[in-house]
Scaffold this motif. Structure first.
Motif, mmCIF file in Angstrom:
data_model
loop_
_atom_site.group_PDB
_atom_site.id
_atom_site.type_symbol
_atom_site.label_atom_id
_atom_site.label_comp_id
_atom_site.label_asym_id
_atom_site.label_seq_id
_atom_site.Cartn_x
_atom_site.Cartn_y
_atom_site.Cartn_z
ATOM 1 N N LEU B 24 -14.865 -29.390 -21.398
ATOM 2 C CA LEU B 24 -14.127 -28.572 -22.720
ATOM 3 C C LEU B 24 -15.226 -28.366 -23.535
ATOM 4 C CD1 LEU B 24 -11.895 -31.042 -21.562
ATOM 5 C CD2 LEU B 24 -11.658 -31.670 -24.317
ATOM 6 N N SER B 25 -16.494 -28.576 -23.279
ATOM 7 C CA SER B 25 -17.417 -28.109 -24.506
ATOM 8 C C SER B 25 -17.843 -26.743 -24.101
ATOM 9 C CB SER B 25 -18.605 -29.004 -24.425
ATOM 10 O OG SER B 25 -19.324 -28.934 -23.094
ATOM 11 N N ALA B 26 -17.473 -26.134 -22.620
ATOM 12 C CA ALA B 26 -17.784 -25.148 -22.366
ATOM 13 C C ALA B 26 -16.599 -23.791 -22.525
ATOM 14 C CB ALA B 26 -18.192 -25.066 -20.806
ATOM 15 N N CYS B 27 -15.384 -24.599 -22.686
ATOM 16 C CA CYS B 27 -14.023 -23.555 -22.371
ATOM 17 C C CYS B 27 -13.919 -22.884 -23.873
ATOM 18 C CB CYS B 27 -12.887 -24.659 -21.881
ATOM 19 S SG CYS B 27 -11.478 -23.267 -21.773
ATOM 20 N N LYS B 28 -13.706 -21.740 -23.859
ATOM 21 C CA LYS B 28 -13.645 -21.259 -24.934
ATOM 22 C C LYS B 28 -12.060 -20.669 -25.247
ATOM 23 C CE LYS B 28 -17.708 -20.587 -26.562
ATOM 24 N NZ LYS B 28 -18.226 -21.221 -27.914
ATOM 25 N N THR B 29 -11.090 -20.885 -24.529
ATOM 26 C CA THR B 29 -9.900 -20.433 -24.720
ATOM 27 C C THR B 29 -8.808 -21.593 -24.608
ATOM 28 O OG1 THR B 29 -9.519 -20.377 -22.191
ATOM 29 C CG2 THR B 29 -10.412 -18.381 -23.176
ATOM 30 N N GLU B 30 -9.438 -22.695 -24.608
ATOM 31 C CA GLU B 30 -8.589 -23.984 -24.489
ATOM 32 C C GLU B 30 -7.642 -24.306 -23.447
ATOM 33 O OE1 GLU B 30 -6.385 -24.435 -28.200
ATOM 34 O OE2 GLU B 30 -8.331 -24.827 -29.536
ATOM 35 N N ALA B 31 -8.191 -23.617 -22.446
ATOM 36 C CA ALA B 31 -7.638 -23.916 -21.210
ATOM 37 C C ALA B 31 -7.989 -25.087 -20.502
ATOM 38 C CB ALA B 31 -8.060 -22.806 -20.037
ATOM 39 N N LEU B 32 -8.859 -25.833 -21.034
ATOM 40 C CA LEU B 32 -9.302 -27.040 -20.555
ATOM 41 C C LEU B 32 -8.924 -27.672 -21.851
ATOM 42 C CD1 LEU B 32 -12.142 -26.618 -18.264
ATOM 43 C CD2 LEU B 32 -10.142 -27.574 -17.708
ATOM 44 N N GLY B 33 -8.257 -28.948 -21.670
ATOM 45 C CA GLY B 33 -8.067 -29.828 -22.965
ATOM 46 C C GLY B 33 -7.980 -31.172 -22.554
ATOM 47 N N HIS B 34 -7.686 -32.048 -23.441
ATOM 48 C CA HIS B 34 -7.316 -33.551 -23.139
ATOM 49 C C HIS B 34 -5.766 -33.821 -23.505
ATOM 50 C CE1 HIS B 34 -11.594 -35.587 -23.623
ATOM 51 N NE2 HIS B 34 -11.067 -35.551 -22.258
ATOM 52 N N ASP B 35 -5.035 -34.419 -22.417
ATOM 53 C CA ASP B 35 -3.585 -34.737 -23.007
ATOM 54 C C ASP B 35 -3.673 -36.085 -23.605
ATOM 55 O OD1 ASP B 35 -4.023 -37.016 -21.403
ATOM 56 O OD2 ASP B 35 -2.800 -36.574 -19.712
ATOM 57 N N PHE B 36 -2.572 -36.571 -24.105
ATOM 58 C CA PHE B 36 -2.356 -37.685 -25.012
ATOM 59 C C PHE B 36 -3.242 -38.856 -24.556
ATOM 60 C CE2 PHE B 36 1.122 -38.366 -22.481
ATOM 61 C CZ PHE B 36 1.710 -39.706 -22.392
ATOM 62 N N GLU B 37 -3.365 -39.045 -23.257
ATOM 63 C CA GLU B 37 -3.875 -40.178 -22.756
ATOM 64 C C GLU B 37 -5.457 -39.749 -22.499
ATOM 65 O OE1 GLU B 37 -1.619 -41.371 -19.072
ATOM 66 O OE2 GLU B 37 -0.454 -42.678 -20.357
ATOM 67 N N LYS B 38 -5.868 -38.810 -22.900
ATOM 68 C CA LYS B 38 -7.152 -38.354 -22.842
ATOM 69 C C LYS B 38 -7.555 -38.166 -21.162
ATOM 70 C CE LYS B 38 -8.693 -38.655 -27.088
ATOM 71 N NZ LYS B 38 -9.050 -37.415 -27.875
ATOM 72 N N ARG B 39 -6.707 -37.536 -20.628
ATOM 73 C CA ARG B 39 -6.906 -37.006 -19.425
ATOM 74 C C ARG B 39 -7.240 -35.796 -19.436
ATOM 75 N NH1 ARG B 39 -2.058 -39.706 -16.107
ATOM 76 N NH2 ARG B 39 -0.731 -38.960 -17.941
ATOM 77 N N ILE B 40 -7.938 -34.900 -18.378
ATOM 78 C CA ILE B 40 -8.255 -33.722 -18.475
ATOM 79 C C ILE B 40 -6.963 -33.124 -18.290
ATOM 80 C CG2 ILE B 40 -9.557 -31.725 -17.686
ATOM 81 C CD1 ILE B 40 -11.199 -33.572 -19.382
ATOM 82 N N LEU B 41 -6.639 -31.939 -19.139
ATOM 83 C CA LEU B 41 -5.391 -31.098 -18.697
ATOM 84 C C LEU B 41 -5.988 -29.689 -18.615
ATOM 85 C CD1 LEU B 41 -2.226 -30.905 -19.332
ATOM 86 C CD2 LEU B 41 -2.681 -30.424 -21.635
ATOM 87 N N PHE B 42 -5.429 -29.040 -17.616
ATOM 88 C CA PHE B 42 -5.955 -27.743 -17.493
ATOM 89 C C PHE B 42 -4.399 -26.628 -17.573
ATOM 90 C CE2 PHE B 42 -6.360 -24.286 -14.150
ATOM 91 C CZ PHE B 42 -7.416 -23.525 -14.829
ATOM 92 N N ARG B 43 -4.848 -25.705 -18.306
ATOM 93 C CA ARG B 43 -3.593 -24.740 -18.648
ATOM 94 C C ARG B 43 -4.240 -23.447 -18.070
ATOM 95 N NH1 ARG B 43 -3.244 -27.978 -24.136
ATOM 96 N NH2 ARG B 43 -5.330 -27.235 -24.226
ATOM 97 N N GLU B 44 -3.576 -23.144 -16.840
ATOM 98 C CA GLU B 44 -4.095 -22.043 -15.933
ATOM 99 C C GLU B 44 -3.976 -20.868 -16.682
ATOM 100 O OE1 GLU B 44 -2.650 -22.010 -12.108
ATOM 101 O OE2 GLU B 44 -3.712 -20.411 -11.384
ATOM 102 N N GLU B 45 -2.771 -20.772 -17.416
ATOM 103 C CA GLU B 45 -2.083 -19.549 -18.071
ATOM 104 C C GLU B 45 -3.268 -19.062 -19.280
ATOM 105 O OE1 GLU B 45 -0.897 -22.238 -18.104
ATOM 106 O OE2 GLU B 45 -0.116 -22.805 -20.463
ATOM 107 N N LEU B 46 -4.058 -19.886 -19.797
ATOM 108 C CA LEU B 46 -5.075 -19.748 -20.760
ATOM 109 C C LEU B 46 -6.578 -19.375 -20.111
ATOM 110 C CD1 LEU B 46 -4.268 -22.316 -23.429
ATOM 111 C CD2 LEU B 46 -3.392 -19.821 -23.529
ATOM 112 N N CYS B 47 -6.715 -19.498 -18.689
ATOM 113 C CA CYS B 47 -8.040 -19.450 -18.354
ATOM 114 C C CYS B 47 -8.361 -18.114 -17.916
ATOM 115 C CB CYS B 47 -7.936 -20.112 -16.905
ATOM 116 S SG CYS B 47 -9.532 -20.047 -16.033
#
Lengths: 385, 70
Positions: B24-47
């Motif tokens: 997350l600290s490297a991602c500039k587009t918020e393609a990578l984030g945490h879901d509500f359970e703090k699992r890594i969430l990947f939104r491919e459309e933002l990558c």
């Protein structure tokens, strides 16, 4: 304890009382996050009376970790002088077939793709690893070399023995320079473009007993997916500074690769993610209060890593609530920050420990000696000679 | 305009991911984030395929692949 203080602490429980409730299935066990809600809703006195154990958890890269191994002697036997596991050198300075593999030891000086932590993970996954050893040969240990493939079950002992784990909190690292920094806190982008922070805040084990009323030598814990033990204060233990640590041990053979996971940190080296959970017995109201501490009340420092000096500039104090929000305010700028620890896994650990206690498979050890609470870390005060 | 077919997208191997957050600290587009359970969430459309997350992941859980118009 003064008579006045004794009167103030209304609800006190002994380890024996709590364990009796665990065995009979009547213990009230909650995670640290659940404890916050209980105290907010019903107050400290209610929580101290009703809750018996609060479980905690943390999962992060813990460099001061490793395992002692003993491998049975081949025939003829060998006094190992240099030992390698999958090409990662172990420390040998003990008896003939004892060695210690540290998780930060890298297989190669050129990259950090594979290190000691990966060896531990591979062993836990049931994989076969290559053990090679060299020696000069003696009359009692004539063999000069050994090369075998072994699995975890082939070792007589595989004892995870970590000198410094479960740090109470850690800093938030940022970079004010004009170039990228590769650190153990990850990649820090220039001009405050990002930040990373260690620790899991209100789930973190040592946050809940900062004066060490319950945690001590012999306290049994969740360690790497199995039961482990606290065997003392960790190295660089600094309770006066808010950075307490633990030394822990456990049987690697019983652990789980989901909670012992090798790490490669670009530009820094190898490490290992370790999962730890400590049960806190709610023996009095003071403990009930500290078990309900919230992220808003837990503070650490934002530190500028752009200087290579030991004492890096502290830019501000910050709460874990602000850190966990994903962005922080620094001198009027919004900076995105991310954790180096896994809050998700920390929750799984706290939940697992809770389940073990509720099922009665995990009762609490009364510590033989409490961890010191008045010591302080000192930097080296000597000049180069 | 970015030629979307030439971008090397990322693939996240959740069997290796430990859900820390360094990516997350490297991602500039918020393609990578945490879901509500703090699992890594990947939104491919933002990558946007910058690949900064690949080198920062301590678990080698992120790799790249080239989008193919076929």
């Amino acid at each position: 304890m003064s008579e006045k203080n004794k009167r103030e602490i209304k609800y006190e429980k002994t380890y024996e009382e709590i364990n009796q409730k665990i065995i009979s299935g009547e213990a009230v066990v909650v995670t640290a996050e659940e404890m916050i809600n209980i105290v907010e809703k019903h107050g400290i006195k209610y929580a101290a009376k009703e809750v018996d154990v609060v479980t905690t958890g943390t999962f992060g890269a813990m460099c001061s970790s490793g395992a002692f191994f003993n491998i049975g002697q081949p025939d003829p036997p060998i006094k190992m002088e240099r030992v390698f596991l999958n090409g990662v050198e172990a420390y040998h300075g003990n008896a003939a077939a004892d060695f210690y593999l540290g998780v930060t030891k890298s297989r190669s000086l050129d990259n950090y793709d594979y290190g000691g932590g990966h060896v531990l993970e591979d062993l836990l996954k049931g994989e076969s690893i290559q053990l090679t050893a060299e020696s000069y040969g003696t009359d009692c240990y004539p063999r000069k070399s050994l090369e075998v493939n072994v699995k975890l079950e082939d070792f007589n002992q595989a004892i995870l023995l970590n000198p410094r784990n479960s740090m109470e909190r850690y800093v938030c690292a940022v970079n004010s320079s004009d170039h990228i920094l590769h650190t153990y806190m990850g990649k820090l982008l220039p001009n405050f473009q990002n930040g990373t922070f260690g620790g899991v805040g209100e789930l973190s084990p040592l946050i809940h007993d900062p004066s060490f009323q319950t945690i001590g030598v012999g306290t049994n814990i969740f360690l790497g997916g199995a039961q482990g033990l606290i065997i003392g204060e960790g190295t660089q233990h600094n309770p006066m500074g808010g950075y307490s640590t633990l030394m822990v041990k456990g049987d690697l053979k019983k652990m789980d690769p989901d909670f012992i996971s090798g790490a490669s940190i670009k530009g820094y080296g190898n490490s290992c993610f370790i999962g730890i959970g400590v049960p806190i017995p709610v023996i009095n109201e003071n403990i009930a209060r500290s078990c309900a501490i919230r992220d808003e009340e837990i503070f650490t420092d934002v530190v500028d890593y752009s200087t290579g000096e030991l004492n890096r500039p502290i830019l501000r104090k910050i709460s874990y609530a602000e850190l966990k929000s994903g962005s922080i305010d620094l001198e009027g700028r919004k900076i995105n920050v991310a954790p180096t620890s896994s809050i998700y896994k920390a929750r799984i650990i706290a939940d697992t420990l809770k389940k073990w206690i509720q099922e009665g498979t995990f009762t609490l050890n009364k510590p033989w000696e409490l961890i010191p609470s008045k010591t302080k870390y000192r930097a080296l005060q000597k000049e180069d000679v | 305009m970015i030629d979307i077919q030439s971008i090397e997208k990322i693939n996240l191997d959740f069997s290796r991911c430990v859900h820390c957050g360094l990516c997350l600290s490297a991602c500039k587009t918020e393609a990578l984030g945490h879901d509500f359970e703090k699992r890594i969430l990947f939104r491919e459309e933002l990558c946007i395929g910058c690949h900064l997350c690949i080198e920062i992941c301590p678990r080698g859980a992120i790799s790249s692949f080239r989008l193919n118009s076929n």
